[in-house]
Design a protein around this motif. Structure first.
Motif, PDB file in Angstrom:
ATOM      1  N   GLY A  13       0.843  -1.204   0.000  1.00  0.00           N
ATOM      2  CA  GLY A  13       0.000   0.000   0.000  1.00  0.00           C
ATOM      3  C   GLY A  13       0.870   1.242   0.000  1.00  0.00           C
ATOM      4  N   ALA A  14       1.973   1.177  -0.763  1.00  0.00           N
ATOM      5  CA  ALA A  14       2.982   2.241  -0.710  1.00  0.00           C
ATOM      6  C   ALA A  14       2.740   3.331  -1.749  1.00  0.00           C
ATOM      7  CB  ALA A  14       4.374   1.634  -0.899  1.00  0.00           C
ATOM      8  N   THR A  15       1.607   3.274  -2.462  1.00  0.00           N
ATOM      9  CA  THR A  15       1.385   4.260  -3.515  1.00  0.00           C
ATOM     10  C   THR A  15       0.536   5.442  -3.070  1.00  0.00           C
ATOM     11  OG1 THR A  15      -0.382   2.780  -4.243  1.00  0.00           O
ATOM     12  CG2 THR A  15       1.685   2.717  -5.482  1.00  0.00           C
ATOM     13  N   TYR A  63       3.952  -4.946  -8.436  1.00  0.00           N
ATOM     14  CA  TYR A  63       2.513  -4.737  -8.507  1.00  0.00           C
ATOM     15  C   TYR A  63       1.738  -6.021  -8.200  1.00  0.00           C
ATOM     16  CZ  TYR A  63       3.900  -0.374 -10.631  1.00  0.00           C
ATOM     17  OH  TYR A  63       4.462   0.848 -10.840  1.00  0.00           O
ATOM     18  N   ALA A  64       0.683  -5.865  -7.426  1.00  0.00           N
ATOM     19  CA  ALA A  64      -0.187  -7.006  -7.123  1.00  0.00           C
ATOM     20  C   ALA A  64      -1.529  -6.483  -6.631  1.00  0.00           C
ATOM     21  CB  ALA A  64       0.438  -7.874  -6.023  1.00  0.00           C
ATOM     22  N   ASP A  65      -2.592  -7.181  -7.005  1.00  0.00           N
ATOM     23  CA  ASP A  65      -3.898  -6.939  -6.385  1.00  0.00           C
ATOM     24  C   ASP A  65      -3.922  -7.820  -5.138  1.00  0.00           C
ATOM     25  OD1 ASP A  65      -6.452  -6.861  -5.461  1.00  0.00           O
ATOM     26  OD2 ASP A  65      -7.410  -7.276  -7.394  1.00  0.00           O
ATOM     27  N   LEU A  66      -3.721  -7.193  -3.988  1.00  0.00           N
ATOM     28  CA  LEU A  66      -3.545  -7.955  -2.746  1.00  0.00           C
ATOM     29  C   LEU A  66      -4.848  -8.570  -2.238  1.00  0.00           C
ATOM     30  CD1 LEU A  66      -0.991  -5.599  -0.958  1.00  0.00           C
ATOM     31  CD2 LEU A  66      -0.515  -7.771  -2.102  1.00  0.00           C
TER      32      LEU A  66
END
Ligand SMILES: NC(=O)c1ccc[n+]([C@@H]2O[C@H](COP(=O)([O-])OP(=O)(O)OC[C@H]3O[C@@H](n4cnc5c(N)ncnc54)[C@H](OP(=O)(O)O)[C@@H]3O)[C@@H](O)[C@H]2O)c1
Length: 289
Positions: A13-15, A63-66
């Motif tokens: 969640g670093a964006t 990148y990933a949809d966590l």
């Protein structure tokens, strides 16, 4: 020498919000940053921001949809293959969903993103964390956990769903997860702690619509603290020598705090762990920790 010189810090969640400010601070302290985001444009902007704050920082983004177990598995495998060790893992990505939604894994989205991603990514990086020991796992929970209890017969909110209750329960999961994780990590040199960041004027809740979003944005304008202040306890737990050996605690304002009675229930913590391992496909014979 800067406090985190040579340390590898993974931040999910670093964006945006608390995660981005956390990354900026860790980078400024000399850490090598491994950011996790889900949107390439925001990811590039985040890299620019951390580099502006610390021009010599070594930073990359994955990148990933966590909310999807398959993506978390792919991310965990990629990080484990690329990194010699992980000194700090910050489990931070999270959200609230006013309407119930089910992921392709059959999991309710809040539970999947806010809890299962913390659980599975931590399990997949455990060997890399062990290679860096003393190392730290920091999970962003919330005071919202107060008043919540887990219904093990309906963890996915299939019978009854309220976005706020699902969020509360997911944050209770973060504390119970940290409690059981810390117990399992005793003697390994890896510590696990969690925290409440404060009520923060971040993008939190902006994925929703209608009165919920309007009310939340008014509340943020009136009562919330800045993202900078909101990142302080995460940064403290990730970097301060004061908490090098602290394990299994819940923090608020950079101090240990008592979570609710439900968050101190060791039986519930163990049961949640077993259920999460089963849902993640990590049940015995493969041990998580
Ligand atoms: N804000 C508060 O008052 C508050 C209070 C207590 C606890 N918290 C906790 O603090 C943590 C950070 O929240 P925040 O306030 O910084 O909110 P935020 O500004 O909305 O940031 C959330 C971060 O999570 C990422 N994320 C959301 N869904 C994702 C998905 N499916 N896959 C990958 N990444 C995803 C977002 O990515 P994008 O940038 O692409 O949106 C963003 O980087 C959360 O765990 C939240 O529960 C917040």
């Amino acid at each position: 020498m800067a406090a985190l010189e040579g340390k590898i810090c993974v931040v999910t969640g670093a964006t945006s919000g608390i995660g981005l400010v956390t990354a900026e601070h860790l980078g400024a302290m000399g850490a090598r940053l491994v950011l996790v985001g889900r949107d390439t444009a925001k990811g590039e902007a985040a890299l620019l921001r951390v580099r502006r704050r610390a021009p010599r920082v070594q930073a990359e983004i994955h990148y990933a949809d966590l909310a999807r177990l398959e993506d978390v598995r792919r991310l965990g495998a990629a990080l484990a293959a690329a990194l010699p060790r992980v000194d700090v893992l910050v489990n931070n990505a999270g959200a609230i969903f006013r309407r119930r939604d089910v992921t392709r894994d059959g999991l309710e989205r809040t539970y999947a993103l806010n809890h299962m991603a913390y659980f599975l990514l931590t399990a997949l990086l455990k060997e890399r964390l062990a290679a860096a020991a003393p190392s730290r796992i920091v999970s962003v929970a919330s005071e919202a956990h107060r008043g919540a209890t887990l219904d093990f017969d309906d963890l996915q909110g299939a019978r009854h769903y309220s976005g706020w209750t699902a969020y509360q329960r997911s944050k209770l999961c973060n504390i119970l997860f940290t409690r059981e994780l810390a117990r399992r990590l005793q003697g390994t040199g890896i510590t696990a702690n969690c925290l409440h960041p404060g009520f923060v004027a971040s993008g939190f809740g902006d994925n929703n619509d209608g009165a919920f979003r309007v009310a939340l944005s008014i509340a943020k304008r009136l009562f919330a603290i800045s993202e900078e202040k909101g990142a302080a306890t995460t940064v403290y737990l990730a970097s301060s020598p004061e908490v090098q050996d602290t394990n299994g605690l819940y923090f608020k304002g950079c101090r240990p705090a008592f979570p609710s009675a439900a968050a101190q229930d060791d039986g519930a913590a163990r049961r949640l762990w077993e259920e999460s391992a089963r849902l993640a496909g990590l049940s015995p014979p493969r041990r998580v920790c």
